[in-house]
Design a protein around this motif. Structure first.
Motif, mmCIF file in Angstrom:
data_model
loop_
_atom_site.group_PDB
_atom_site.id
_atom_site.type_symbol
_atom_site.label_atom_id
_atom_site.label_comp_id
_atom_site.label_asym_id
_atom_site.label_seq_id
_atom_site.Cartn_x
_atom_site.Cartn_y
_atom_site.Cartn_z
ATOM 1 N N ALA A 295 0.844 -1.191 0.000
ATOM 2 C CA ALA A 295 0.000 0.000 0.000
ATOM 3 C C ALA A 295 0.878 1.238 0.000
ATOM 4 O O ALA A 295 2.080 1.161 0.290
ATOM 5 N N VAL A 296 0.254 2.354 -0.331
ATOM 6 C CA VAL A 296 0.939 3.659 -0.294
ATOM 7 C C VAL A 296 0.039 4.633 0.449
ATOM 8 O O VAL A 296 -1.146 4.747 0.128
ATOM 9 N N PHE A 297 0.601 5.322 1.432
ATOM 10 C CA PHE A 297 -0.096 6.423 2.091
ATOM 11 C C PHE A 297 0.234 7.717 1.367
ATOM 12 O O PHE A 297 1.413 7.957 1.055
ATOM 13 N N VAL A 298 -0.794 8.535 1.155
ATOM 14 C CA VAL A 298 -0.538 9.891 0.652
ATOM 15 C C VAL A 298 -1.298 10.893 1.524
ATOM 16 O O VAL A 298 -2.252 10.534 2.213
ATOM 17 N N THR A 299 -0.858 12.125 1.461
ATOM 18 C CA THR A 299 -1.502 13.190 2.241
ATOM 19 C C THR A 299 -2.794 13.652 1.552
ATOM 20 O O THR A 299 -3.005 13.395 0.359
ATOM 21 N N ASP A 300 -3.615 14.376 2.312
ATOM 22 C CA ASP A 300 -4.794 15.039 1.739
ATOM 23 C C ASP A 300 -4.412 15.921 0.566
ATOM 24 O O ASP A 300 -5.090 15.943 -0.458
ATOM 25 N N GLU A 301 -3.336 16.665 0.765
ATOM 26 C CA GLU A 301 -2.882 17.620 -0.249
ATOM 27 C C GLU A 301 -2.663 16.915 -1.603
ATOM 28 O O GLU A 301 -3.106 17.402 -2.652
ATOM 29 N N ILE A 302 -2.030 15.759 -1.554
ATOM 30 C CA ILE A 302 -1.782 15.018 -2.806
ATOM 31 C C ILE A 302 -3.103 14.466 -3.349
ATOM 32 O O ILE A 302 -3.440 14.662 -4.523
ATOM 33 N N HIS A 303 -3.838 13.772 -2.502
ATOM 34 C CA HIS A 303 -5.106 13.174 -2.943
ATOM 35 C C HIS A 303 -6.037 14.231 -3.537
ATOM 36 O O HIS A 303 -6.568 14.069 -4.640
ATOM 37 N N ASP A 304 -6.209 15.341 -2.815
ATOM 38 C CA ASP A 304 -7.201 16.333 -3.226
ATOM 39 C C ASP A 304 -6.825 17.010 -4.544
ATOM 40 O O ASP A 304 -7.711 17.444 -5.293
ATOM 41 N N ALA A 305 -5.530 17.065 -4.823
ATOM 42 C CA ALA A 305 -5.096 17.691 -6.075
ATOM 43 C C ALA A 305 -5.656 16.953 -7.294
ATOM 44 O O ALA A 305 -5.849 17.536 -8.359
ATOM 45 N N PHE A 306 -5.914 15.644 -7.126
ATOM 46 C CA PHE A 306 -6.428 14.852 -8.253
ATOM 47 C C PHE A 306 -7.953 14.927 -8.381
ATOM 48 O O PHE A 306 -8.506 14.565 -9.412
ATOM 49 N N MET A 307 -8.637 15.338 -7.290
ATOM 50 C CA MET A 307 -10.095 15.225 -7.250
ATOM 51 C C MET A 307 -10.745 16.446 -7.874
ATOM 52 O O MET A 307 -11.355 17.280 -7.202
ATOM 53 N N GLN A 308 -10.574 16.584 -9.177
ATOM 54 C CA GLN A 308 -11.172 17.703 -9.893
ATOM 55 C C GLN A 308 -11.530 17.228 -11.288
ATOM 56 O O GLN A 308 -11.274 16.087 -11.625
ATOM 57 N N GLY A 309 -12.142 18.087 -12.079
ATOM 58 C CA GLY A 309 -12.609 17.672 -13.408
ATOM 59 C C GLY A 309 -13.958 16.986 -13.286
ATOM 60 O O GLY A 309 -14.489 16.839 -12.186
#
Ligand code: PXG
Ligand code: PLP
Length: 442
Positions: A295-309
């Protein structure tokens, strides 16, 4: 007649074994046929103390009932669910459980099937993250000499183990490496984290000056380098890497495939060192080694950057058939339950002092040139035989196996990483046997 009808069950030729001296092995096979808690049983009926938690993965010890039951139950209930555009409850439950034990700020989880795949996934997230943020010029990845990040192309590109790289062409482009942190002249026989060498982190600043920060996506390091023979970060080193990455907008990835899940006496090495990376890769101890999963943990900042479009669009074009496989998730949940009930993610902290004293007691053994330790990890470095590197340690490995002790060797370094359920009596047995091995191996 087909090969299938001809083949005998004990013919060993077909299986090309991984990272193994195949011809030596097949002349003199070493097979484990069962295991329980701290011990393996061999095909010739002997008992072997597990000094390495398998390959750094069986953190809760062998054949633990909660994990076995979880797998059995899941296999009869839901064997597989498609991983893309569909799901199953345990994948979500496990992600939440993982976030609960993750260092602060690590709030999202991507699933893989191994440490190698976790590394590929993290490197791809890093590149894509900068691109979705409008910083597509950040394409470089920085690793470190002697680093091990698995065996796939991204991992060997950022990795720094020569034998794992040299056969495989040009690898990924745009990769550079920081120097390793092994300074035996100054730090030999240090207990725990060494004093000398933290300043070498400033080499990252030099690489940033050379390439310009605007071209660098991420830095990946093992907080404690395991596979290369246990190299510890000198005092202040990881903090300094963090500062440089933050200053220049570079993502910091901790590869915690070995250090995750209690190996240092904290859930993750990020907790131990008090340094917050932007991503953490894991595998091994996630399922106690029982079912392949990473598994890979990522921060909110990274995850949220993708949640658009548009919402019907896939946000990240990556994933595996077996990402979040139900049986793997069940195994991981059973593993986390076992860790929690037995306090294993912090047990290493209680045992570390006894472990440290025991390993350093071997200092007077023949050919020992360094001893290193942290948490429940240890390394004993032997002086290589002139002109025959690796032979002295491999011979110790074979002798230890004969004496009923499993150790791991890399180069002329013996690496130790027992299951976290280890008791003082096992530590005494381990180092008692290892002393006999080193004396016999002189
Ligand atoms: N990153 C790190 C830091 C690792 O230690 C991997 C990635 C790759 O994981 P997989 O699951 O793809 O093997 C590892 C694995 C050893 C040894 O004896 C170490 C590993 C694997 C096998 C043996 O040192 N590390
Ligand atoms: N999950 C796991 C796997 C743990 O090992 C721990 C603590 O050791 C926790 C969660 C936190 O549990 P608790 O809230 O009971 O302290």
């Amino acid at each position: 007649m087909s090969n299938r009808l001809n083949s005998t069950p004990n013919d060993m030729r077909a299986f090309w074994m991984p990272f193994t001296a195949n011809r030596q092995f097949k002349k003199e096979p070493r097979l484990f046929v069962s295991a329980k808690d701290m011990y393996y049983k061999t095909h010739d009926g002997r008992t072997v103390l597990d000094g390495t938690a398998g390959l750094w993965c069986v953190n809760a010890g062998h054949c633990r009932p909660k994990i076995t039951e979880a797998i059995q139950q899941q296999a009869g209930e839901l064997d597989y669910a498609p991983a893309f555009q569909l799901g199953h409850p345990k994948a979500f439950e496990l992600a939440n459980r993982l976030v609960d034990i993750a260092p602060d700020g690590m709030s999202h989880v991507l699933y893989t099937n191994s440490g190698s795949e976790s590394v590929e996934t993290a490197l791809k997230v890093a590149l894509a993250y900068h691109r979705v943020k409008g910083n597509g010029s950040r394409f470089r990845l920085i690793g470190r000499e002697r680093g091990y990040h698995g065996v796939n192309f991204g991992g060997i590109s950022v990795g720094g183990i020569v034998a794992n790289r040299k056969m495989f062409g040009t690898l990924l482009t745009g990769v550079d490496h920081m120097p390793h942190t092994h300074f035996p002249d100054k730090n030999a026989f240090t207990r725990g984290v060494p004093e000398h060498g933290g300043d070498i982190a400033s080499e990252l600043e030099r690489l940033v000056t050379l390439h310009d920060a605007s071209t660098i996506a991420a830095v990946i390091v093992e907080p404690v380098a395991g596979s290369t023979g246990v190299i510890l970060p000198p005092k202040g080193y990881l903090q300094k890497l963090r500062e440089i990455c933050t200053k220049h907008g570079i993502l910091l990835i901790f590869d915690e495939v070995i250090t995750g899940f209690g190996r240092l006496g904290t859930p993750f090495a990020a907790d131990y060192f008090g340094v917050k990376p932007d991503m953490i890769t894991m595998a091994k101890g996630l399922t106690n080694g029982v079912i392949p999963m990473g598994a890979v943990f990522v921060t909110d900042e990274i995850h949220d950057a993708f949640m658009q479009g548009p919402e019907h669009m896939i946000e990240f074009f990556h994933g595996y058939t077996y990402s979040g496989n139900p049986i793997a998730c069940a195994a991981a949940l059973g593993t986390l339950d076992t860790y929690k009930e037995e306090g294993l993610l912090t047990r290493g902290a209680e045992m570390a002092a006894y472990w440290e004293d025991a390993i350093h007691s071997l200092r007077d053994c023949p050919h020992v040139i360094d001893i290193r330790n942290i948490g429940l990890i240890g390394a004993i470095e032997l002086k290589p035989i002139d002109g025959e590197p690796t032979k002295r340690a491999f011979s110790a490995f074979l002798k230890a196996y004969e004496k009923g002790l499993l150790i791991r060797t890399t180069g002329d370094i013996i690496a130790l990483s027992p299951p976290l359920i280890i008791e003082k009596s096992h530590i005494d047995e381990l180092f008692g046997k290892l002393r006999e091995v080193l004396v016999a191996n002189a």
